[in-house]
Scaffold this motif. Structure first.
Motif, short mmCIF file in Angstrom:
data_model
loop_
_atom_site.label_atom_id
_atom_site.label_comp_id
_atom_site.label_asym_id
_atom_site.label_seq_id
_atom_site.Cartn_x
_atom_site.Cartn_y
_atom_site.Cartn_z
N ALA A 148 -37.64 29.03 -9.09
CA ALA A 148 -38.32 28.03 -10.27
C ALA A 148 -38.92 26.98 -9.23
CB ALA A 148 -37.33 27.70 -11.43
N ARG A 149 -38.51 26.25 -8.71
CA ARG A 149 -39.53 24.92 -7.74
C ARG A 149 -40.29 25.80 -6.60
NH1 ARG A 149 -33.73 23.40 -6.68
NH2 ARG A 149 -33.74 24.75 -4.25
N ARG A 150 -40.05 27.29 -6.78
CA ARG A 150 -41.00 27.97 -5.91
C ARG A 150 -42.86 28.12 -6.08
NH1 ARG A 150 -38.18 32.56 -1.89
NH2 ARG A 150 -36.51 30.98 -1.10
N LEU A 151 -42.11 28.58 -7.48
CA LEU A 151 -43.60 29.00 -8.76
C LEU A 151 -43.74 27.47 -9.45
CD1 LEU A 151 -42.36 31.58 -10.20
CD2 LEU A 151 -43.85 31.52 -8.64
N ALA A 152 -43.27 26.64 -9.13
CA ALA A 152 -43.81 25.21 -9.45
C ALA A 152 -45.24 24.96 -9.10
CB ALA A 152 -42.94 24.19 -9.79
N GLY A 153 -45.96 25.01 -10.05
CA GLY A 153 -47.38 24.27 -10.22
C GLY A 153 -48.44 25.69 -9.72
N ALA A 154 -47.74 27.12 -9.01
CA ALA A 154 -48.60 27.35 -8.33
C ALA A 154 -49.99 27.72 -8.67
CB ALA A 154 -47.68 28.94 -7.44
N ARG A 155 -49.41 28.57 -10.15
CA ARG A 155 -49.82 29.43 -10.98
C ARG A 155 -49.91 29.08 -12.57
NH1 ARG A 155 -47.36 34.34 -8.73
NH2 ARG A 155 -45.49 34.90 -9.57
N VAL A 156 -50.58 29.13 -12.87
CA VAL A 156 -50.56 29.07 -15.37
C VAL A 156 -49.37 30.05 -15.35
CG1 VAL A 156 -51.27 29.19 -17.43
CG2 VAL A 156 -52.79 28.60 -15.11
N PRO A 157 -47.75 29.64 -15.89
CA PRO A 157 -46.85 30.62 -16.46
C PRO A 157 -47.39 32.19 -17.47
CG PRO A 157 -46.62 28.00 -16.72
CD PRO A 157 -47.63 28.54 -16.11
N ASP A 158 -47.02 32.76 -16.81
CA ASP A 158 -47.41 34.29 -17.92
C ASP A 158 -45.65 33.79 -19.00
OD1 ASP A 158 -44.47 35.74 -17.50
OD2 ASP A 158 -46.62 36.80 -15.91
N LYS A 159 -46.18 34.95 -20.15
CA LYS A 159 -45.11 34.49 -21.71
C LYS A 159 -43.54 34.81 -20.22
CE LYS A 159 -43.61 38.33 -23.57
NZ LYS A 159 -43.79 39.59 -24.58
N PHE A 160 -43.22 35.42 -19.78
CA PHE A 160 -41.60 35.97 -18.31
C PHE A 160 -41.40 34.47 -18.04
CE2 PHE A 160 -42.78 40.01 -20.02
CZ PHE A 160 -41.64 40.38 -20.53
N GLU A 161 -42.61 33.83 -17.12
CA GLU A 161 -42.65 32.34 -15.99
C GLU A 161 -42.30 31.69 -17.16
OE1 GLU A 161 -45.41 34.28 -12.27
OE2 GLU A 161 -46.23 33.56 -14.32
N SER A 162 -42.24 32.10 -18.38
CA SER A 162 -42.67 30.32 -19.45
C SER A 162 -41.08 30.57 -19.98
CB SER A 162 -43.30 30.52 -20.45
OG SER A 162 -44.55 30.47 -19.39
N GLN A 163 -40.57 31.25 -19.42
CA GLN A 163 -39.17 31.72 -19.86
C GLN A 163 -38.14 30.35 -19.64
OE1 GLN A 163 -37.51 33.42 -22.61
NE2 GLN A 163 -39.84 34.49 -23.01
N PRO A 164 -36.73 29.95 -20.35
CA PRO A 164 -35.79 29.23 -19.89
C PRO A 164 -35.42 29.33 -18.34
CG PRO A 164 -35.62 29.02 -21.86
CD PRO A 164 -36.42 30.10 -21.37
N ALA A 165 -34.25 28.34 -17.64
CA ALA A 165 -33.71 28.79 -16.73
C ALA A 165 -32.44 29.22 -17.06
CB ALA A 165 -32.98 27.41 -16.24
N GLU A 166 -31.92 30.06 -18.57
CA GLU A 166 -31.12 30.62 -19.17
C GLU A 166 -31.06 31.87 -18.65
OE1 GLU A 166 -31.77 26.89 -20.00
OE2 GLU A 166 -31.53 28.14 -22.16
N PHE A 167 -32.53 32.49 -19.63
CA PHE A 167 -33.44 33.58 -19.82
C PHE A 167 -32.52 34.61 -18.09
CE2 PHE A 167 -36.77 36.57 -19.11
CZ PHE A 167 -36.66 37.19 -20.01
N PHE A 168 -33.39 33.73 -16.60
CA PHE A 168 -33.82 34.07 -15.75
C PHE A 168 -32.13 34.19 -14.97
CE2 PHE A 168 -37.90 32.72 -15.93
CZ PHE A 168 -38.32 33.89 -15.31
N ALA A 169 -31.46 33.58 -15.74
CA ALA A 169 -29.59 33.56 -15.42
C ALA A 169 -29.23 35.40 -15.87
CB ALA A 169 -28.92 32.64 -15.35
#
Ligand SMILES: Nc1ncnc2c1ncn2[C@@H]1O[C@H](COP(=O)(O)OP(=O)(O)OP(=O)(O)O)[C@@H](O)[C@H]1O
Ligand SMILES: Cc1cn([C@H]2C[C@H](O)[C@@H](COP(=O)(O)O)O2)c(=O)[nH]c1=O
Length: 213
Positions: A148-169
């Protein structure tokens, strides 16, 4: 003619897959191979249309899984199978492990149903009695907070990239489950290292199979 090779790149969003896929293509081309670079969902005109729906439109988990597998079926028949039949190397940015990780792990969708869909969609004539799977899956394992830190501000997040940290865990746990179930196919790469170290690990995984020197 040389035998085709199918390599998939997997990991949560921001794990570093795209950073290394072109370098691996270059290394394989230098070894005399013809390389097809592709991605999922996507890789054909129809599958790219399905990608736009899957990444942007809200839908229930079964619909999402079916869209992923519909895109995969078209991609497999139009691009992956013909390339493997020609003896090419296919480098695919994500394949079915992503469905088990995102729809199975992230969304909590039934893994047995995903297994049935996998069998239906990936049964192809070139694999008699079997189901097409990558020969090697390079899994970039990275903690969701680092990605998430690497992607922060890099691009407009899509439906998956907008998911919370628990989703990615849960997605990461989904990848770990697939890796534990099919260890011979997986190379797990610790992606929380500088780019050159990650690259050396990718290179080592492919060298150990004898596909580059
Ligand atoms: N080892 C690394 N250390 C620090 N930053 C990295 C490293 N590898 C890649 N990055 C950076 O992290 C970001 C995400 O990398 P990349 O686009 O390769 O990830 P990805 O797994 O392909 O993501 P996605 O699946 O969302 O497209 C990029 O800005 C990239 O430059
Ligand atoms: C194949 C596949 C992908 N996804 C998700 C994973 C990513 O968030 C996007 C693809 O974006 P990328 O920038 O190309 O990595 O789609 C999924 O949920 N299920 C799948 O089967």
């Amino acid at each position: 003619m040389r035998q085709g090779i199918f390599i998939s790149f997997e990991g949560i969003d921001g794990a570093g897959k795209s950073t290394h896929i072109d370098a691996l293509a270059a290394a394989l081309r230098a070894a005399g191979r013809t390389v097809v670079l592709t991605r999922e969902p996507g890789g054909t005109p129809l599958a790219e249309k399905l990608r736009a729906l899957a990444l942007n439109d809200p839908m229930d988990p079964l619909t999402e899984a079916l869209v992923m597998f519909a895109a995969r079926r078209d991609h497999l028949l139009q691009v992956i199978e013909p390339a493997l039949a020609r003896g090419d190397v296919v480098l695919c940015d994500r394949f079915t492990d992503a469905t088990f990780a995102y729809q199975g792990g992230g969304r909590g969708f039934d893994l047995q149903v995903l297994g049935e869909l996998e069998r239906w969609v990936q049964t192809v004539p070139a694999v008699p009695g079997g189901v097409r799977q990558p020969d090697l899956t390079i899994w970039f394992d990275l903690a969701p907070e680092v990605a998430a830190r690497r992607l922060a501000g890099a691009r407009v997040p899509d439906k998956f990239e907008s998911q919370p940290a628990e989703f990615f865990a849960r997605v990461a746990a989904g990848y770990a489950r697939r890796c534990a179930e099919q260890p011979a196919r997986f190379a797990r790469i610790d992606a929380d290292r500088p780019r050159d170290e990650v690259w050396r690990a990718v290179e080592a995984a492919v060298k150990s199979r004898g596909w580059i020197a």
